[in-house]
Design an enzyme around this catalytic site. Structure first.
Site, PDB file in Angstrom:
ATOM      1  N   ALA A 182       0.850  -1.202   0.000  1.00 43.17           N
ATOM      2  CA  ALA A 182       0.000   0.000   0.000  1.00 43.17           C
ATOM      3  C   ALA A 182       0.879   1.243   0.000  1.00 43.17           C
ATOM      4  O   ALA A 182       2.113   1.146   0.020  1.00 43.17           O
ATOM      5  CB  ALA A 182      -0.921  -0.016   1.213  1.00 43.17           C
ATOM      6  N   SER A 183       0.247   2.401  -0.010  1.00 41.00           N
ATOM      7  CA  SER A 183       1.007   3.648  -0.108  1.00 41.00           C
ATOM      8  C   SER A 183       1.836   3.925   1.136  1.00 41.00           C
ATOM      9  O   SER A 183       2.890   4.540   1.064  1.00 41.00           O
ATOM     10  CB  SER A 183       0.048   4.816  -0.356  1.00 41.00           C
ATOM     11  OG  SER A 183      -0.947   4.845   0.643  1.00 41.00           O
ATOM     12  N   ILE A 184       1.363   3.448   2.295  1.00 40.54           N
ATOM     13  CA  ILE A 184       2.087   3.726   3.543  1.00 40.54           C
ATOM     14  C   ILE A 184       2.935   2.544   3.991  1.00 40.54           C
ATOM     15  O   ILE A 184       4.037   2.725   4.511  1.00 40.54           O
ATOM     16  CB  ILE A 184       1.085   4.131   4.651  1.00 40.54           C
ATOM     17  CG1 ILE A 184       0.501   5.515   4.324  1.00 40.54           C
ATOM     18  CG2 ILE A 184       1.743   4.157   6.017  1.00 40.54           C
ATOM     19  CD1 ILE A 184      -0.529   6.014   5.296  1.00 40.54           C
ATOM     20  N   VAL A 212       2.681  -5.487   3.636  1.00 36.80           N
ATOM     21  CA  VAL A 212       2.159  -6.527   4.529  1.00 36.80           C
ATOM     22  C   VAL A 212       2.803  -7.880   4.226  1.00 36.80           C
ATOM     23  O   VAL A 212       2.888  -8.288   3.065  1.00 36.80           O
ATOM     24  CB  VAL A 212       0.620  -6.632   4.393  1.00 36.80           C
ATOM     25  CG1 VAL A 212       0.063  -7.644   5.397  1.00 36.80           C
ATOM     26  CG2 VAL A 212      -0.041  -5.273   4.590  1.00 36.80           C
ATOM     27  N   LYS A 234       2.641  -5.549   9.351  1.00 37.98           N
ATOM     28  CA  LYS A 234       2.656  -4.331   8.536  1.00 37.98           C
ATOM     29  C   LYS A 234       3.957  -3.596   8.824  1.00 37.98           C
ATOM     30  O   LYS A 234       4.256  -3.306   9.987  1.00 37.98           O
ATOM     31  CB  LYS A 234       1.473  -3.422   8.887  1.00 37.98           C
ATOM     32  CG  LYS A 234       0.175  -3.762   8.189  1.00 37.98           C
ATOM     33  CD  LYS A 234      -0.847  -2.649   8.440  1.00 37.98           C
ATOM     34  CE  LYS A 234      -2.167  -2.958   7.768  1.00 37.98           C
ATOM     35  NZ  LYS A 234      -3.154  -1.886   8.008  1.00 37.98           N
ATOM     36  N   ASP A 261     -14.639   2.099   7.365  1.00 44.09           N
ATOM     37  CA  ASP A 261     -14.313   1.647   5.998  1.00 44.09           C
ATOM     38  C   ASP A 261     -14.714   0.179   5.808  1.00 44.09           C
ATOM     39  O   ASP A 261     -13.866  -0.681   5.532  1.00 44.09           O
ATOM     40  CB  ASP A 261     -12.809   1.831   5.761  1.00 44.09           C
ATOM     41  CG  ASP A 261     -12.446   1.745   4.281  1.00 44.09           C
ATOM     42  OD1 ASP A 261     -13.357   1.916   3.445  1.00 44.09           O
ATOM     43  OD2 ASP A 261     -11.268   1.515   3.964  1.00 44.09           O
TER      44      ASP A 261
END
Length: 554
Positions: A132-134, A137, A151, A285
């Site tokens: 992911a962008s941050i 995993v 993570k 979400d």
């Protein structure tokens, strides 16, 4: 616009992308021509020209990278600010980023935890299962045999995001006059975005959210929340129990297993209502990728980076609006909105009333199974944008969550409707509202508040009386009526002044005339007669002024 030298390269990248997608007017508005002087400002190719505005914005955001993708994802929930065509495009944004080297991930883990990753985990899969962008995993297992996911935050991502946020703030300030055209407070949006993104950069925040959800559903058979391994969790590392089940997005597999999709969708609704009404704390979400199905009786949430918080006062106001909607009481709805201080006083209230009447009567008699929550909320958001009604962010997050949940529910169960969700909502609300324990606690809180008031009021009265005694009380009164009072006082003082002057001249002149020396000096006689003449003029003016004052009263 002031451009920092340290961010010059990034500014050039932003300018290039803006010009490429036909947003050169933004470059001009930002006064960034100095950065753009080496970039030829040409017409975009036909392919880009043929794109909709929403698609151009999405493609530009994708090229600008992780920070802007996150901003776009957040803006995709702001239906109160943007039109639906732009929202639809922004909703397509996904974290589509390249993986970073696993050896680098291991070195980050060691710098955070102080141990090699191979010494902490029995088995560690070098191949990441998601990027992911941050963060990235990985899968692993502990010596005890428990399977976990890890993570690991991207290297230097915090400094990159902070740099982008600094640029975004500068751009928002430079574009503040642009608000007149688009009616969006860009500075406020950037500040809200910064707060949310900085939380996502701290995995401790997500870990605390997960632990709170685990506590909420500790005794539930419907929802399972994965365990957080606090020992191996830091700002840049998060280790959680691995959930083994079927992703809710894999509807075909769920159906092949013969699980009751209707029952699963109902669990999702009940779990949201429990979060909102009992705890005021909810998963913001709930899209299909963040929910696993463990059995047809149990679901599991993952990814707790985005949460919503709603207070009891807002819930009570929402309930009052719901009742007013049922009663078709438009005036009551407007009153509640004004109580919430979200309606601009300059807005045409009669127009608001007419549009509300239309909305209510349009949807009220439509069969429940034919109504989509998403359609209703989209209409509501159009109404909010039209009349510049600023709903609190917590309620916007709740609305976005409901829209997401409805979409998720329809994937599982095509018959999922407002009817099924509405029945659960009303049942859950009133069961909890009239729950003896909740009624007792509510009564207890009211009694405590009354006792506190009884204790506090005498103290406050003593303070007020003491200030009055010391002449420390200051009053500021502004009212239209006091303007006329001021005029009356001015008139009165003028009349009194003229009367005093008149009386003093008459008395003085009379004394002069009564003097035995008046016949001996012509100037004394002249002064006396001049005094009487002046007093006559003043008297005449005074009479005219009194008559005019009386005439104005009539």
């Amino acid at each position: 616009m002031r451009i920092g030298y340290k961010n010059l390269k990034r500014y050039k990248e932003i300018v290039y992308v803006l010009i490429k997608y036909g947003f050169s007017f933004v470059v001009e508005k930002l006064n960034m021509e100095g950065v753009a002087y080496k970039i030829p400002i040409t017409n975009p190719p036909e392919e880009i020209k043929n794109m909709s505005t929403g698609e151009k914005i999405r493609r530009a955001i994708e090229e600008l990278g992780p920070t802007y993708i996150k901003l776009g994802q957040i803006l995709s929930t702001r239906k109160d600010l943007l039109d639906q065509d732009i929202i639809d495009e922004l909703s397509k944004l996904r974290d589509n980023v390249e993986e970073f080297d696993t050896e680098l991930a291991k070195s980050i883990f060691k710098s955070e935890i102080g141990l090699d990753i191979d010494k902490v985990f029995k088995n560690f899969n070098d191949k990441p299962i998601g990027a992911a962008s941050i963060g990235q995993v990985y899968e692993a297992s502990l010596d005890s045999g428990e399977e976990v996911i890890i993570k690991i935050q991207r290297p230097n991502i915090e400094s990159i995001i902070k740099s982008d946020l600094e640029i975004l703030k500068s751009m928002a300030i430079a574009l503040k006059d642009f608000k007149k055209d688009i009616d969006i407070d860009l500075i406020q949006i950037v500040e809200e975005f910064q707060t949310q993104l900085m939380r996502e950069l701290d995995y401790n925040f997500e870990a605390l959210n997960a632990m709170k959800f685990r506590k909420i559903f500790a005794k539930s058979d419907d929802v399972y929340i994965p365990e957080v391994y606090e020992k191996y969790t830091t700002k840049r590392i998060l280790v959680m129990e691995k959930i083994i089940g079927v992703k809710l997005s894999d509807v075909n597999k769920i159906k092949k297993l013969g699980w009751d999709t209707k029952a699963i969708s109902e669990i999702g609704v009940r779990s949201l209502l429990k979060q909102v009404f009992e705890h005021g704390f909810f998963h913001a979400d709930p899209h299909p990728g963040n929910i696993f199905i463990l059995s047809q009786k149990t679901i599991s949430y993952i990814d707790f980076g985005m949460i919503g918080i709603v207070d009891k006062k807002s819930l009570n106001l929402l309930n009052e609006i719901a009742i007013a909607l049922v009663e078709k009481n438009v005036d009551r709805i407007i009153y509640i909105l004004m109580e919430m201080d979200v309606v601009n006083t300059e807005v045409d209230m009669s127009a608001i009333r007419q549009d509300l009447l239309y909305l209510i009567h349009y949807y009220y008699d439509v069969p429940l199974e034919k109504i989509s929550i998403t359609d209703i909320l989209n209409e509501v958001f159009r109404f909010l944008r039209k009349y510049k009604i600023s709903i609190p962010a917590q309620l916007l997050t709740l609305a976005k969550t409901i829209i997401t949940l409805e979409g998720t529910g329809r994937e599982l169960n095509p018959d999922f409707s407002l009817s099924s969700m509405g029945h659960e909502f009303m049942k859950y609300y009133y069961v909890n509202k009239f729950n003896p324990q909740r009624v007792f606690m509510s009564s207890k809180h009211i009694a405590e508040e009354m006792l506190l008031d009884i204790k506090t009021i005498p103290k406050q009265m003593r303070v007020i009386l003491r200030n009055i005694e010391k002449n420390n009380i200051k009053m500021q009164i502004e009212d239209v009526k006091f303007v006329s009072l001021e005029e009356k006082i001015t008139d009165l003082t003028t009349q009194i002044s003229l009367s005093l002057v008149l009386a003093s001249i008459v008395v003085g002149s009379s004394l002069i005339i009564a003097s035995p020396n008046i016949n001996n000096n012509v100037w004394i006689r002249l002064t006396a007669f001049s005094g009487f003449f002046i007093s006559f003029i003043i008297g005449l003016l005074l009479v005219i002024k009194i008559i005019r004052s009386q005439y104005r009263k009539k």
